[in-house]
Each structure stands twice: as C-alpha cells, then as structure tokens.
Motif scaffolding. Structure first.
Motif, PDB file in Angstrom:
ATOM      1  N   LYS A  18       0.891  -1.164   0.096  1.00  0.00           N
ATOM      2  CA  LYS A  18       0.081   0.132   0.003  1.00  0.00           C
ATOM      3  C   LYS A  18       1.023   1.435   0.117  1.00  0.00           C
ATOM      4  CE  LYS A  18      -1.690  -0.933   3.993  1.00  0.00           C
ATOM      5  NZ  LYS A  18      -1.156  -2.283   4.386  1.00  0.00           N
ATOM      6  N   SER A  37      -0.743  10.070   9.048  1.00  0.00           N
ATOM      7  CA  SER A  37      -1.292   9.557  10.480  1.00  0.00           C
ATOM      8  C   SER A  37      -0.726   9.575  11.628  1.00  0.00           C
ATOM      9  CB  SER A  37      -1.377   7.989  10.336  1.00  0.00           C
ATOM     10  OG  SER A  37      -2.078   7.468   9.074  1.00  0.00           O
ATOM     11  N   ARG A  41       4.218   3.713  17.169  1.00  0.00           N
ATOM     12  CA  ARG A  41       5.376   2.894  16.824  1.00  0.00           C
ATOM     13  C   ARG A  41       6.522   3.677  16.692  1.00  0.00           C
ATOM     14  NH1 ARG A  41       7.386   3.081  11.981  1.00  0.00           N
ATOM     15  NH2 ARG A  41       6.325   2.629   9.949  1.00  0.00           N
ATOM     16  N   ARG A  44      11.082   3.907  11.786  1.00  0.00           N
ATOM     17  CA  ARG A  44      12.013   3.111  11.088  1.00  0.00           C
ATOM     18  C   ARG A  44      12.949   4.003  10.508  1.00  0.00           C
ATOM     19  NH1 ARG A  44       6.978   0.353   7.908  1.00  0.00           N
ATOM     20  NH2 ARG A  44       6.509  -1.354   9.756  1.00  0.00           N
ATOM     21  N   TYR A  53       4.851   9.909   9.436  1.00  0.00           N
ATOM     22  CA  TYR A  53       3.722   9.689  10.369  1.00  0.00           C
ATOM     23  C   TYR A  53       4.251  10.882  11.588  1.00  0.00           C
ATOM     24  CZ  TYR A  53       2.380   4.900   9.499  1.00  0.00           C
ATOM     25  OH  TYR A  53       2.105   3.613   9.086  1.00  0.00           O
ATOM     26  N   GLU A  72     -10.396   8.300  12.647  1.00  0.00           N
ATOM     27  CA  GLU A  72     -10.620   7.046  13.185  1.00  0.00           C
ATOM     28  C   GLU A  72      -9.354   6.558  13.602  1.00  0.00           C
ATOM     29  OE1 GLU A  72      -8.538   3.977  12.019  1.00  0.00           O
ATOM     30  OE2 GLU A  72      -7.388   5.602  10.843  1.00  0.00           O
ATOM     31  N   TYR A  81      -2.588   3.594  15.850  1.00  0.00           N
ATOM     32  CA  TYR A  81      -2.433   4.222  14.712  1.00  0.00           C
ATOM     33  C   TYR A  81      -3.740   5.083  14.540  1.00  0.00           C
ATOM     34  CZ  TYR A  81       1.233   1.269  13.141  1.00  0.00           C
ATOM     35  OH  TYR A  81       2.466   0.392  12.886  1.00  0.00           O
ATOM     36  N   GLY A  82      -3.799   6.507  13.834  1.00  0.00           N
ATOM     37  CA  GLY A  82      -4.850   7.200  13.700  1.00  0.00           C
ATOM     38  C   GLY A  82      -4.701   8.216  12.836  1.00  0.00           C
ATOM     39  N   THR A  83      -6.100   8.404  12.186  1.00  0.00           N
ATOM     40  CA  THR A  83      -6.079   9.530  11.048  1.00  0.00           C
ATOM     41  C   THR A  83      -6.446  10.789  11.713  1.00  0.00           C
ATOM     42  OG1 THR A  83      -6.794   7.775   9.389  1.00  0.00           O
ATOM     43  CG2 THR A  83      -6.937  10.260   8.973  1.00  0.00           C
ATOM     44  N   GLU A 101      -4.005   5.881   3.552  1.00  0.00           N
ATOM     45  CA  GLU A 101      -3.443   4.636   3.632  1.00  0.00           C
ATOM     46  C   GLU A 101      -3.481   3.997   5.044  1.00  0.00           C
ATOM     47  OE1 GLU A 101       0.805   4.075   3.309  1.00  0.00           O
ATOM     48  OE2 GLU A 101       0.030   2.276   4.233  1.00  0.00           O
ATOM     49  N   ILE A 102      -4.502   3.139   5.051  1.00  0.00           N
ATOM     50  CA  ILE A 102      -4.729   2.441   6.450  1.00  0.00           C
ATOM     51  C   ILE A 102      -5.300   1.045   6.467  1.00  0.00           C
ATOM     52  CG2 ILE A 102      -5.590   4.884   7.365  1.00  0.00           C
ATOM     53  CD1 ILE A 102      -8.114   4.136   7.166  1.00  0.00           C
ATOM     54  N   ASP A 103      -5.262   0.582   7.732  1.00  0.00           N
ATOM     55  CA  ASP A 103      -5.295  -0.886   7.806  1.00  0.00           C
ATOM     56  C   ASP A 103      -6.818  -1.299   7.374  1.00  0.00           C
ATOM     57  OD1 ASP A 103      -6.381  -0.087  10.336  1.00  0.00           O
ATOM     58  OD2 ASP A 103      -5.974  -2.225  10.677  1.00  0.00           O
ATOM     59  N   GLY A 106      -9.179   0.233  10.263  1.00  0.00           N
ATOM     60  CA  GLY A 106      -9.627   1.786  10.049  1.00  0.00           C
ATOM     61  C   GLY A 106     -10.449   2.065   9.040  1.00  0.00           C
TER      62      GLY A 106
HETATM   63  P1  5GP Z   1       3.218   0.324   9.575  1.00  0.00           P
HETATM   64  O1  5GP Z   1       3.755   0.203  10.919  1.00  0.00           O
HETATM   65  O2  5GP Z   1       3.868  -0.869   8.421  1.00  0.00           O
HETATM   66  O3  5GP Z   1       3.809   1.584   8.960  1.00  0.00           O
HETATM   67  O4  5GP Z   1       1.968   0.214   9.485  1.00  0.00           O
HETATM   68  C1  5GP Z   1       0.942  -1.022  10.067  1.00  0.00           C
HETATM   69  C2  5GP Z   1      -0.489  -0.818   9.537  1.00  0.00           C
HETATM   70  O5  5GP Z   1      -0.935   0.282   9.804  1.00  0.00           O
HETATM   71  C3  5GP Z   1      -0.385  -0.592   8.027  1.00  0.00           C
HETATM   72  O6  5GP Z   1      -1.298  -1.581   7.541  1.00  0.00           O
HETATM   73  C4  5GP Z   1      -1.031   1.004   7.568  1.00  0.00           C
HETATM   74  O7  5GP Z   1      -1.669   0.956   6.574  1.00  0.00           O
HETATM   75  C5  5GP Z   1      -1.747   0.891   8.992  1.00  0.00           C
HETATM   76  N1  5GP Z   1      -2.061   2.473   9.226  1.00  0.00           N
HETATM   77  C6  5GP Z   1      -1.199   3.326   9.208  1.00  0.00           C
HETATM   78  N2  5GP Z   1      -1.649   4.440   9.401  1.00  0.00           N
HETATM   79  C7  5GP Z   1      -3.030   4.360   9.737  1.00  0.00           C
HETATM   80  C8  5GP Z   1      -4.100   5.009  10.509  1.00  0.00           C
HETATM   81  O8  5GP Z   1      -4.055   6.062  10.478  1.00  0.00           O
HETATM   82  N3  5GP Z   1      -5.251   4.314  10.763  1.00  0.00           N
HETATM   83  C9  5GP Z   1      -5.262   3.043  10.748  1.00  0.00           C
HETATM   84  N4  5GP Z   1      -6.422   2.262  11.320  1.00  0.00           N
HETATM   85  N5  5GP Z   1      -4.295   2.306   9.966  1.00  0.00           N
HETATM   86  C10 5GP Z   1      -3.055   2.875   9.827  1.00  0.00           C
END
Ligand code: 5GP
Ligand code: ADP
Length: 208
Positions: A18, A37, A41, A44, A53, A72, A81-83, A101-103, A106
């Motif tokens: 994604k 978002s 975490r 990286r 982020y 959300e 994680y939040g928007t 771009e979210i899970d 979300g």
């Molecule tokens: P990563 O830690 O790999 O960056 O993200 C882990 C997961 O969290 C990914 O599936 C990503 O799309 C999701 N994610 C990132 N930002 C948000 C958000 O604001 N809300 C939600 N619900 N998921 C998110």
C-alpha cells in the motif's frame, strides 16, 4: 462554494505494498493530499516525523483520542495508529482529493462515517509473495511476520466491503490501476455542472 474533494482510502493487509503504491501515485498526482497518520510505533530508519507519520508517545496519543481528534484510530498489532481529523476535513472542504493509507479495521470504520468515499483493497499476488515482501522489508521479527501473515487471511474476508481491488503484482501496473480508478471516479458526471453563460469560447462544464 467549492464542492468537497474525494476521499480515497487505500487499504489491505500489512506488507501488501500500500505504502509503495501510494508513494508512486503521489509522484504522478501531486494534486492529491496525503493524510499523515499519527502512531505510537517507533520510526523506522529514514522515517521523518510529520512526513511519514506523526510519531507520538502512548500518553499523547490517548490524549488525542480523548479530545476526539481522530477521524478513526485503531490498535494495529502493538501500536496505536490514527487519522487526524482536522487536516483531512480542511483539505476535503477546499475541494482537494484526499488519500488515506490505512489498515482494514480503520478503513471499515471510515466507511461507516463516509460511505461516499472510494475504498480500494490492495491484495498481494500470493501468500508467498506477501511473506517475501514483509521479510524483505527487514523491519519485522519472525514472530511479527507470522502474526501479519495470519491476519492477512482474516482481512481478505472483508474484500467485498470495498469498491475496487488492486492486485499488486507488477508495481507499475498496480499504480496505473489505482490511478485509473481515481480518474474514473473524478470523471463521474455527478461531479460536474453545465455552464450556460452564452459564451462560445468558454468551457461548457466545470467541477461542482
Ligand atoms: P506500519 O507500521 O507498517 O507503517 O503500518 C502498519 C499498518 O497500520 C499498515 O497496515 C498501515 O496501513 C496501517 N495504518 C497506518 N496509518 C493508519 C491509520 O491512521 N489508521 C489505521 N487504522 N491504520 C493505519
Ligand atoms: P504496506 O504499506 O502495505 O505495509 P509496503 O509498501 O511497505 O507495504 O511494501 C512492503 C514491501 O514490499 C516493501 O519492501 C516494498 O518495497 C515491497 N513491494 C511493494 N510492492 C511490490 C511489488 N509490486 N513487487 C515487489 N515488491 C513490492
């Protein structure tokens, strides 16, 4: 008054590509506003606060939840994680198209609040390819990789809650398909009004 922009949600299992698709898409379409978002975490290597982020500690994130600052939020694996609501609403009100771009959890929450959005599910070509991608990213332990693989199959069950699917096999083709979906949605007749000002040298239609 400007018509609101499109809300575009790109979602799917972790490691499916994604983020990679969104980055390529935004290079081609700098007019689209990417929502950044917030997360608890750790960054990286190479990730920048405010760009990839908004990196926040748990306490700050929980205060943001209490102040209702999120469109959300979800707990994804061991982190929040939040928007953030404000920037998304401002961009949409200015008529900009906004990309989230979210899970999967979300995306389903957003769909309840914004059923008019465009929901795109990104799927890996196979489970082997997914494992290779998550492993190749080099950021997750074997335990985390196994958790993400199990979760991927559970998340796939929500495919039909989405409007579109993009199978991310060849990256360029996946980006092209995602862009095509967005362009088709931007071309819906309902988004346009006819201009009837008697001027034959002027456009006949404009965005609502
Ligand atoms: P990563 O830690 O790999 O960056 O993200 C882990 C997961 O969290 C990914 O599936 C990503 O799309 C999701 N994610 C990132 N930002 C948000 C958000 O604001 N809300 C939600 N619900 N998921 C998110
Ligand atoms: P997500 O945002 O869904 O968690 P990423 O965008 O971080 O996934 O992609 C996971 C890994 O897979 C990254 O290392 C990325 O470079 C790689 N990747 C993404 N798309 C493809 C593709 N089409 N073919 C091969 N590798 C890919």
């Amino acid at each position: 008054m400007t018509a609101p922009g499109l809300l575009i949600v790109i979602s799917g299992p972790s490691g499916t590509g994604k983020g990679t698709i969104c980055q390529s898409l935004l290079k081609r379409r700098p007019d689209i506003f990417l929502s950044v978002s917030a997360t608890t975490r750790s960054p990286r290597a190479g990730e920048i606060d405010g760009v990839h982020y908004h990196f926040r500690d748990r306490e700050t994130f929980e205060e943001m939840i209490a102040r209702d600052e999120f469109f959300e939020w979800a707990q994804v694996y061991d982190n929040y994680y939040g928007t953030p609501k404000g920037p998304v609403n401002t961009a949409l009100a200015e008529g900009k198209d906004v990309l989230l771009e979210i899970d999967v959890q979300g995306a389903l929450k957003i769909k309840k609040k914004a059923p008019d959005g465009i929901y795109i599910f990104v799927v890996p070509p196979s489970l082997d390819a997914l494992r290779a991608r998550i492993t190749g990213r080099g950021t997750d332990s074997v335990e985390v990789i196994n958790k993400r693989m199990n979760k991927a199959m559970e998340e796939l069950a929500y495919l039909h809650e989405y409007d579109y699917i993009v199978i991310n096999d060849i990256l360029e083709e996946a980006v092209h398909r995602a862009e095509s979906i967005i362009m088709a949605e931007q071309s819906r007749t309902g988004r346009f009004r006819i201009i009837n000002d008697g001027r034959s040298d002027r456009p006949l239609v404009a965005a609502r």
